[in-house]
Design an enzyme around this catalytic site. Structure first.
Site, short mmCIF file in Angstrom:
data_model
loop_
_atom_site.label_atom_id
_atom_site.label_comp_id
_atom_site.label_asym_id
_atom_site.label_seq_id
_atom_site.Cartn_x
_atom_site.Cartn_y
_atom_site.Cartn_z
N HIS A 43 5.43 -5.78 -2.86
CA HIS A 43 4.71 -4.63 -2.14
C HIS A 43 5.36 -3.87 -1.31
O HIS A 43 5.84 -2.66 -1.53
CB HIS A 43 3.31 -5.17 -1.54
CG HIS A 43 2.59 -4.11 -1.13
ND1 HIS A 43 1.36 -3.61 -1.55
CD2 HIS A 43 2.69 -3.41 0.09
CE1 HIS A 43 0.93 -2.82 -0.94
NE2 HIS A 43 1.68 -2.54 0.26
N GLU A 44 6.06 -4.68 -0.35
CA GLU A 44 6.77 -4.05 0.57
C GLU A 44 8.13 -3.36 0.17
O GLU A 44 8.65 -1.98 0.55
CB GLU A 44 7.09 -4.96 1.83
CG GLU A 44 6.18 -5.53 2.57
CD GLU A 44 5.08 -4.52 3.07
OE1 GLU A 44 3.84 -4.80 2.96
OE2 GLU A 44 5.50 -3.48 3.26
N HIS A 60 7.64 -0.06 -1.70
CA HIS A 60 7.57 1.09 -0.65
C HIS A 60 8.88 1.83 -0.52
O HIS A 60 8.86 2.98 -0.64
CB HIS A 60 7.03 0.64 0.80
CG HIS A 60 5.26 0.61 0.89
ND1 HIS A 60 4.55 1.35 0.31
CD2 HIS A 60 4.77 -0.31 1.28
CE1 HIS A 60 3.25 1.06 0.57
NE2 HIS A 60 3.33 -0.33 1.01
N TYR A 75 2.17 9.11 2.42
CA TYR A 75 1.35 8.20 3.01
C TYR A 75 0.12 8.62 3.52
O TYR A 75 -0.25 8.34 4.62
CB TYR A 75 1.94 7.32 3.81
CG TYR A 75 1.47 5.89 3.62
CD1 TYR A 75 0.92 5.33 5.05
CD2 TYR A 75 1.61 5.25 2.85
CE1 TYR A 75 0.49 3.99 4.98
CE2 TYR A 75 1.25 3.88 2.42
CZ TYR A 75 0.81 3.19 3.84
OH TYR A 75 0.32 1.83 3.54
N GLU A 80 0.22 3.17 -2.03
CA GLU A 80 -0.17 1.81 -2.06
C GLU A 80 -0.53 1.02 -3.25
O GLU A 80 0.07 0.09 -3.44
CB GLU A 80 -1.49 1.75 -1.25
CG GLU A 80 -1.38 1.61 0.30
CD GLU A 80 -0.77 0.58 0.77
OE1 GLU A 80 -1.09 -0.65 0.27
OE2 GLU A 80 0.47 0.57 1.27
N ASP A 130 -7.04 4.86 8.64
CA ASP A 130 -6.17 4.36 7.41
C ASP A 130 -5.46 5.46 6.66
O ASP A 130 -5.47 5.32 5.36
CB ASP A 130 -6.77 3.39 6.36
CG ASP A 130 -6.03 2.59 5.51
OD1 ASP A 130 -6.41 2.13 4.50
OD2 ASP A 130 -4.88 2.35 5.91
N HIS A 138 -5.25 2.24 2.08
CA HIS A 138 -5.48 0.70 1.59
C HIS A 138 -6.90 0.54 1.04
O HIS A 138 -7.12 -0.44 0.43
CB HIS A 138 -5.17 -0.01 2.77
CG HIS A 138 -3.91 -0.26 3.19
ND1 HIS A 138 -3.58 0.63 4.45
CD2 HIS A 138 -2.70 -0.92 3.00
CE1 HIS A 138 -2.35 0.31 4.62
NE2 HIS A 138 -1.81 -0.62 3.79
C1 LIG Z 1 -4.74 -2.65 7.25
C2 LIG Z 1 -4.18 -3.26 5.97
C3 LIG Z 1 -2.83 -3.40 5.68
C4 LIG Z 1 -2.82 -3.84 4.49
C5 LIG Z 1 -1.62 -4.12 3.60
O1 LIG Z 1 -1.65 -4.20 2.33
N1 LIG Z 1 -0.32 -4.83 4.13
C6 LIG Z 1 0.73 -5.07 3.47
C7 LIG Z 1 0.36 -6.38 3.09
F1 LIG Z 1 1.60 -6.76 2.36
F2 LIG Z 1 0.25 -7.40 4.02
F3 LIG Z 1 -0.35 -6.69 2.10
N2 LIG Z 1 -4.03 -3.80 3.90
O2 LIG Z 1 -4.71 -3.68 4.84
ZN LIG Z 2 1.58 -1.05 1.44
#
Ligand SMILES: Cc1cc(C(=O)NCC(F)(F)F)no1
Ligand SMILES: [Zn+2]
Ligand SMILES: [Ca+2]
Ligand SMILES: [Ca+2]
Length: 302
Positions: free
Chosen positions: A142-143, A146, A157, A166, A224, A229
């Site tokens: 996920h990260e 991005h 974003y 997201e 948000d 999210h």
């Molecule tokens: C507030 C909030 C942040 C996240 C999120 O997706 N964080 C990234 C993860 F990798 F930790 F999931 N969801 O709600």
């Molecule tokens: Zn994210």
């Protein structure tokens, strides 16, 4: 003495054995993986938000409890790097072999992970809502996605483009960890079977799964950024509707082509639908293009 690429091993957050690409340098061993164009390097912030140092050891065994978060981050960064190279022929997030930097033990009881434009940062969690977040490979994917998005579509974003940003991160989290739950390996260590988000059933975790339930929120931190999210549940459900019909192998090519070729920074949900239909048509023809069209129509996006 020079930095010698070698292999080692360690235990992840679950006490699981993981083989690691590491570096030996003058009697010390470091979480530095030299097997790709750019290095993969993993650092420890010692529960601060500054002064990180490379994770090191006196031998090639990274087996202490404090090293577990780093072992997972290092191993999963390598896994995601390999995924993009082997499946999409993309060399790192910039396509030019940029090094991957991860920082673990970031902050104190920090229930989140994020990409700051240069490195990935993982909190340890508070032990209730999250265990160390690098322990979930879908979170690592996920990260890193991005970063890929920033170098390709550049989805802004906020509002719908932010929810797409997201969603694409969750979608590539699925491709690396093919189940429809997001973050399950680090979420609520005391509760089995739950997750941060569900792509098959977004409502389970209070996300909309249809345009009629889109949440209009302010573009502020508290909002948000327009609910990026939250409203990601709608494109996530459209992805679920797509991949369950088309299959993973085709879906990942369609999604990567849309992200890297058609999508633009201010894309709306409708623009994403069109980009994915176009990508499916380009790659596989009208049957799969129609599947994508229907997948999005079912969530109220045309
Ligand atoms: C507030 C909030 C942040 C996240 C999120 O997706 N964080 C990234 C993860 F990798 F930790 F999931 N969801 O709600
Ligand atoms: Zn994210
Ligand atoms: Ca998962
Ligand atoms: Ca749990």
């Amino acid at each position: 003495l020079e930095e010698v690429a070698t292999t080692g091993y360690g235990y992840g957050n679950k006490g699981d054995y993981k083989s690691l690409n590491i570096t030996a340098d003058s009697g010390q061993y470091y979480l530095v993986d030299q097997t790709h164009t750019g290095n993969i390097e993993t650092y420890d912030a010692h529960n601060t938000k500054s002064n990180y140092n490379l994770i090191s050891d006196y031998d090639n065994a990274f087996t202490s409890t404090s090293q577990r978060a780093g072992v997972d981050a290092h191993y999963y960064a390598d896994q995601v790097y390999d995924y993009y190279k082997n499946t999409h022929n993309r060399d790192s997030y910039d396509g030019k072999g940029a090094p991957l930097y991860s920082v673990v033990h970031y902050g104190y009881n920090h229930n989140n992970a994020y990409w700051n434009g240069e490195a990935m940062f993982y909190g340890d969690g508070d032990g209730r809502t999250f265990s160390p977040l690098s322990g979930a490979n879908d979170i690592v994917a996920h990260e890193l996605t991005h970063a890929v998005t920033d170098y390709t579509a550049g989805l802004v974003y906020e509002y719908e483009s932010g929810a797409l940003n997201e969603s694409f991160s969750d979608v590539f989290g699925y491709f690396v960890d093919p189940d429809f739950l997001m973050g399950e390996d680090a979420y609520t260590p005391g509760i089995a079977g739950d997750a941060l988000r569900s792509m098959s059933n977004p409502e389970q975790y209070d996300q909309p799964a249809h345009m009629s339930q889109y949440q209009y929120l302010p573009n502020t931190e508290d909002g948000d950024y327009g609910g990026v999210h939250i409203n990601s549940g709608i494109p996530n459900k459209a992805f679920y509707n797509t991949v369950t019909v088309i299959g993973k192998a085709k879906a990942e090519k369609i999604y990567y082509r849309a992200l890297s070729y058609y999508l633009t920074p201010n894309a709306s949900f409708s623009d994403a639908r069109a980009a994915l239909i176009r990508s499916a048509q380009d790659l596989y023809g009208s049957t799969d293009a129609n599947t994508v069209a229907n997948a999005w129509s079912k969530v109220g996006v045309y």
